[in-house]
Design a protein around this motif. Structure first.
Motif, PDB file in Angstrom:
ATOM      1  N   GLY A   1       0.829  -1.189   0.000  1.00 34.93           N
ATOM      2  CA  GLY A   1       0.000   0.000   0.000  1.00 34.93           C
ATOM      3  C   GLY A   1       0.867   1.245   0.000  1.00 34.93           C
ATOM      4  N   THR A   2       0.234   2.400   0.051  1.00 38.98           N
ATOM      5  CA  THR A   2       0.975   3.655   0.011  1.00 38.98           C
ATOM      6  C   THR A   2       0.999   4.376   1.355  1.00 38.98           C
ATOM      7  OG1 THR A   2      -1.016   4.821  -0.724  1.00 38.98           O
ATOM      8  CG2 THR A   2       0.474   3.987  -2.438  1.00 38.98           C
ATOM      9  N   GLY A   3       0.461   3.740   2.391  1.00 36.59           N
ATOM     10  CA  GLY A   3       0.422   4.380   3.698  1.00 36.59           C
ATOM     11  C   GLY A   3       1.657   4.123   4.539  1.00 36.59           C
ATOM     12  N   LEU A   4       2.612   3.349   4.015  1.00 37.35           N
ATOM     13  CA  LEU A   4       3.818   2.991   4.764  1.00 37.35           C
ATOM     14  C   LEU A   4       4.968   3.903   4.354  1.00 37.35           C
ATOM     15  CD1 LEU A   4       4.391   0.666   6.823  1.00 37.35           C
ATOM     16  CD2 LEU A   4       5.498  -0.550   4.943  1.00 37.35           C
ATOM     17  N   ASP A   5       5.944   4.035   5.243  1.00 37.84           N
ATOM     18  CA  ASP A   5       7.146   4.820   4.974  1.00 37.84           C
ATOM     19  C   ASP A   5       7.702   4.459   3.596  1.00 37.84           C
ATOM     20  OD1 ASP A   5       9.673   5.995   4.929  1.00 37.84           O
ATOM     21  OD2 ASP A   5      10.152   5.454   6.985  1.00 37.84           O
ATOM     22  N   PRO A   6       7.888   5.427   2.701  1.00 38.85           N
ATOM     23  CA  PRO A   6       8.364   5.130   1.349  1.00 38.85           C
ATOM     24  C   PRO A   6       9.754   4.506   1.300  1.00 38.85           C
ATOM     25  CG  PRO A   6       8.303   7.497   1.746  1.00 38.85           C
ATOM     26  CD  PRO A   6       7.575   6.851   2.870  1.00 38.85           C
ATOM     27  N   ALA A   7      10.566   4.695   2.332  1.00 37.01           N
ATOM     28  CA  ALA A   7      11.882   4.057   2.345  1.00 37.01           C
ATOM     29  C   ALA A   7      11.730   2.538   2.367  1.00 37.01           C
ATOM     30  CB  ALA A   7      12.691   4.534   3.540  1.00 37.01           C
ATOM     31  N   ALA A   8      10.811   2.017   3.196  1.00 39.70           N
ATOM     32  CA  ALA A   8      10.569   0.572   3.254  1.00 39.70           C
ATOM     33  C   ALA A   8       9.951   0.075   1.949  1.00 39.70           C
ATOM     34  CB  ALA A   8       9.660   0.243   4.430  1.00 39.70           C
ATOM     35  N   ARG A   9       9.048   0.850   1.374  1.00 42.89           N
ATOM     36  CA  ARG A   9       8.439   0.453   0.102  1.00 42.89           C
ATOM     37  C   ARG A   9       9.479   0.414  -1.002  1.00 42.89           C
ATOM     38  NH1 ARG A   9       4.656   5.261   0.546  1.00 42.89           N
ATOM     39  NH2 ARG A   9       4.426   5.025  -1.725  1.00 42.89           N
ATOM     40  N   SER A  10      10.441   1.317  -0.957  1.00 46.76           N
ATOM     41  CA  SER A  10      11.509   1.326  -1.960  1.00 46.76           C
ATOM     42  C   SER A  10      12.414   0.110  -1.817  1.00 46.76           C
ATOM     43  CB  SER A  10      12.327   2.610  -1.827  1.00 46.76           C
ATOM     44  OG  SER A  10      13.362   2.643  -2.785  1.00 46.76           O
ATOM     45  N   ILE A  11      12.674  -0.304  -0.580  1.00 46.53           N
ATOM     46  CA  ILE A  11      13.483  -1.510  -0.376  1.00 46.53           C
ATOM     47  C   ILE A  11      12.784  -2.728  -0.969  1.00 46.53           C
ATOM     48  CG2 ILE A  11      14.345  -3.116   1.382  1.00 46.53           C
ATOM     49  CD1 ILE A  11      14.991  -0.693   3.127  1.00 46.53           C
ATOM     50  N   LEU A  12      11.466  -2.861  -0.716  1.00 42.98           N
ATOM     51  CA  LEU A  12      10.741  -3.985  -1.287  1.00 42.98           C
ATOM     52  C   LEU A  12      10.747  -3.919  -2.807  1.00 42.98           C
ATOM     53  CD1 LEU A  12       9.045  -6.525  -1.032  1.00 42.98           C
ATOM     54  CD2 LEU A  12       7.000  -5.075  -0.807  1.00 42.98           C
ATOM     55  N   ALA A  13      10.600  -2.741  -3.375  1.00 43.93           N
ATOM     56  CA  ALA A  13      10.637  -2.612  -4.831  1.00 43.93           C
ATOM     57  C   ALA A  13      11.968  -3.101  -5.384  1.00 43.93           C
ATOM     58  CB  ALA A  13      10.400  -1.160  -5.236  1.00 43.93           C
ATOM     59  N   GLY A  14      13.057  -2.795  -4.687  1.00 46.77           N
ATOM     60  CA  GLY A  14      14.361  -3.292  -5.117  1.00 46.77           C
ATOM     61  C   GLY A  14      14.456  -4.797  -5.030  1.00 46.77           C
ATOM     62  N   LEU A  15      13.956  -5.371  -3.940  1.00 42.77           N
ATOM     63  CA  LEU A  15      13.985  -6.827  -3.788  1.00 42.77           C
ATOM     64  C   LEU A  15      13.163  -7.513  -4.879  1.00 42.77           C
ATOM     65  CD1 LEU A  15      13.559  -7.052   0.088  1.00 42.77           C
ATOM     66  CD2 LEU A  15      15.630  -7.576  -1.217  1.00 42.77           C
ATOM     67  N   LEU A  16      12.013  -6.945  -5.214  1.00 41.19           N
ATOM     68  CA  LEU A  16      11.155  -7.539  -6.242  1.00 41.19           C
ATOM     69  C   LEU A  16      11.816  -7.506  -7.611  1.00 41.19           C
ATOM     70  CD1 LEU A  16       7.718  -6.036  -5.128  1.00 41.19           C
ATOM     71  CD2 LEU A  16       8.379  -8.453  -5.042  1.00 41.19           C
ATOM     72  N   SER A  17      12.667  -6.522  -7.835  1.00 37.45           N
ATOM     73  CA  SER A  17      13.367  -6.422  -9.125  1.00 37.45           C
ATOM     74  C   SER A  17      14.676  -7.195  -9.137  1.00 37.45           C
ATOM     75  CB  SER A  17      13.640  -4.945  -9.450  1.00 37.45           C
ATOM     76  OG  SER A  17      14.609  -4.406  -8.562  1.00 37.45           O
ATOM     77  N   GLY A  18      15.018  -7.813  -7.974  1.00 44.23           N
ATOM     78  CA  GLY A  18      16.250  -8.595  -7.897  1.00 44.23           C
ATOM     79  C   GLY A  18      17.493  -7.770  -7.676  1.00 44.23           C
ATOM     80  N   GLU A  19      17.330  -6.557  -7.195  1.00 42.25           N
ATOM     81  CA  GLU A  19      18.468  -5.662  -6.961  1.00 42.25           C
ATOM     82  C   GLU A  19      18.445  -5.182  -5.517  1.00 42.25           C
ATOM     83  OE1 GLU A  19      21.833  -4.459  -7.956  1.00 42.25           O
ATOM     84  OE2 GLU A  19      20.685  -4.678  -9.804  1.00 42.25           O
ATOM     85  N   PRO A  20      19.405  -5.602  -4.717  1.00 43.21           N
ATOM     86  CA  PRO A  20      20.534  -6.452  -5.060  1.00 43.21           C
ATOM     87  C   PRO A  20      20.195  -7.944  -4.964  1.00 43.21           C
ATOM     88  CG  PRO A  20      20.720  -5.775  -2.787  1.00 43.21           C
ATOM     89  CD  PRO A  20      19.483  -5.122  -3.323  1.00 43.21           C
ATOM     90  N   GLU A  21      21.059  -8.758  -5.524  1.00 40.26           N
ATOM     91  CA  GLU A  21      20.898 -10.199  -5.422  1.00 40.26           C
ATOM     92  C   GLU A  21      21.459 -10.662  -4.084  1.00 40.26           C
ATOM     93  OE1 GLU A  21      22.023 -14.297  -7.887  1.00 40.26           O
ATOM     94  OE2 GLU A  21      22.567 -12.318  -8.678  1.00 40.26           O
TER      95      GLU A  21
END
Length: 378
Positions: free
Chosen positions: A71-91
């Motif tokens: 969702g969008t109600g969470l701290d964007p820093a944590a959401r950005s970390i998950l977005a990186g994990l979903l894209s495989g960066e970093p491995e």
């Protein structure tokens, strides 16, 4: 001294391109363990023969995929970390998430369930490090059990026993890096600082992707070259509030002629202490239980005391509380911090992740102008 620019450049290169640094480690055959939050016991990861890498967000990263789950109600820093994990960066070979704030805890449950349900099978295996921070012996005992569980998990995962010698070596290495971070303070809090706030943030944050030995060696080279560093002048700011896992806000403030001579978040100066000392699980448990206070897990009084102590050693002209959108806790501390600081103070609320905001510099300038008119600052 010629080594000074080289040391700072190496630290900045590691900081600016953390994914590339991680890829080099993996290419060399080193397993990589991602760490979210400053409560992950990196000593145990190092003792298991792996590289602990603290994950950071990126304000420029597309968060749409992560927002579908968080969702969008969470701290964007944590959401950005998950977005990186979903894209495989970093491995990563393993992911350790600490319970340092509500956003980290929600990130852990989301990653675990997405992997368990097979929705995102490429996500790394994850484990929660549930360190608590109440000032009680029962809390220390609870934390020791949690760290013992993490140790056993790392041993099973790595196939490598973490014995007394392995733990002692890892504790010594990480404590040495922390001592250098503590020593770095003198460069940025001098009457004429030799290190800007952004450079200090980079020098400390580069440890997120370096081994503790590499980090300590580069910090040594930087501090030994003190005489060759430029000296900076300008109004001195103490930056408190939300954590900064990137340099964007620091860069915007200091480009306007200000100097950030102190901060108190766990991507900056607060990452240093306390040291572990004795290479035991008990000492580790106490180190993480009593590490520097943050708004998410410490009382208002403790944060105010921390502010007063930081003002005393850094002599700022202004206390600036930067509060990121979806990270409301720092605003609760600000009234007590302002009273404890004994210097003029301003709060910048509802800031977009990685952005200072167009109104911020005028607010800072007005506060300093008023303070000078009232004889509150030089």
């Amino acid at each position: 001294m010629s080594t000074t620019p080289a040391a700072l450049k190496e630290l900045r290169d590691a900081y600016d391109d953390r994914p590339a640094a991680i890829r080099r480690r993996r290419a060399a055959g080193a397993p990589v363990v991602g760490c979210v939050g400053a409560d992950v016991p990196v000593e145990l990861v190092t003792a298991a023969g792996a590289l602990p890498v603290r994950l950071a967000g990126d304000p420029a990263r597309d968060r749409a995929a992560a927002d579908r789950y968080l969702g969008t109600g969470l701290d964007p820093a944590a959401r950005s970390i998950l977005a990186g994990l979903l894209s495989g960066e970093p491995e990563l070979d393993l992911l350790l998430i600490s319970n340092d704030c509500a956003a980290s805890l929600r990130l852990f449950y989301t990653v675990r369930e997405l992997r368990r349900l097979g929705v995102e099978p490429s996500l790394p295996r994850t484990h929660l490090v549930d360190v608590l921070h109440l000032p009680h012996r029962t809390t220390t005992r609870y934390n020791r059990v949690r760290l013992a569980e993490t140790k056993e998990l790392l041993e099973r995962w790595s196939g490598r026993r973490i014995g007394e010698s392995e733990l002692a070596k890892a504790v010594r290495q990480h404590d040495e890096a922390r001592r250098r971070i503590l020593a770095l303070r003198r460069l940025r809090t001098a009457d004429r600082p030799a290190l800007r706030g952004e450079d200090a943030l980079v020098a400390i944050g580069a440890g997120a992707v370096l081994t503790p030995e590499e980090h300590a060696a580069l910090l040594d080279r930087l501090m030994l070259a003190d005489a060759g560093l430029p000296r900076y002048d300008g109004p001195r700011l103490y930056l408190t509030g939300s954590a900064h896992d990137g340099p964007e806000v620091y860069r915007a403030i200091e480009a306007a002629g200000y100097l950030i001579v102190a901060d108190d978040h766990d991507w900056g100066d607060a990452l240093a202490g306390p040291l572990v000392g004795e290479p035991t699980l008990d000492a580790l448990a106490e180190r993480y239980q009593y590490r520097a206070p943050t708004a998410a897990r410490s009382s208002v009084r403790v944060r105010a005391d921390q502010t007063a102590a930081t003002v005393e050693r850094s002599h700022p002209d202004l206390l600036v509380c930067y509060v990121r959108d979806r990270d409301e806790a720092p605003a609760w501390d600000f009234p007590a911090q302002r009273r404890a600081a004994g210097v003029p103070a301003v709060i910048l609320e509802h800031r977009r992740y990685g952005e200072l905001g167009e109104d911020a510099l005028p607010i800072i300038a007005d506060a300093l102008r008023t303070a000078r008119q009232n004889g509150e600052t030089g």
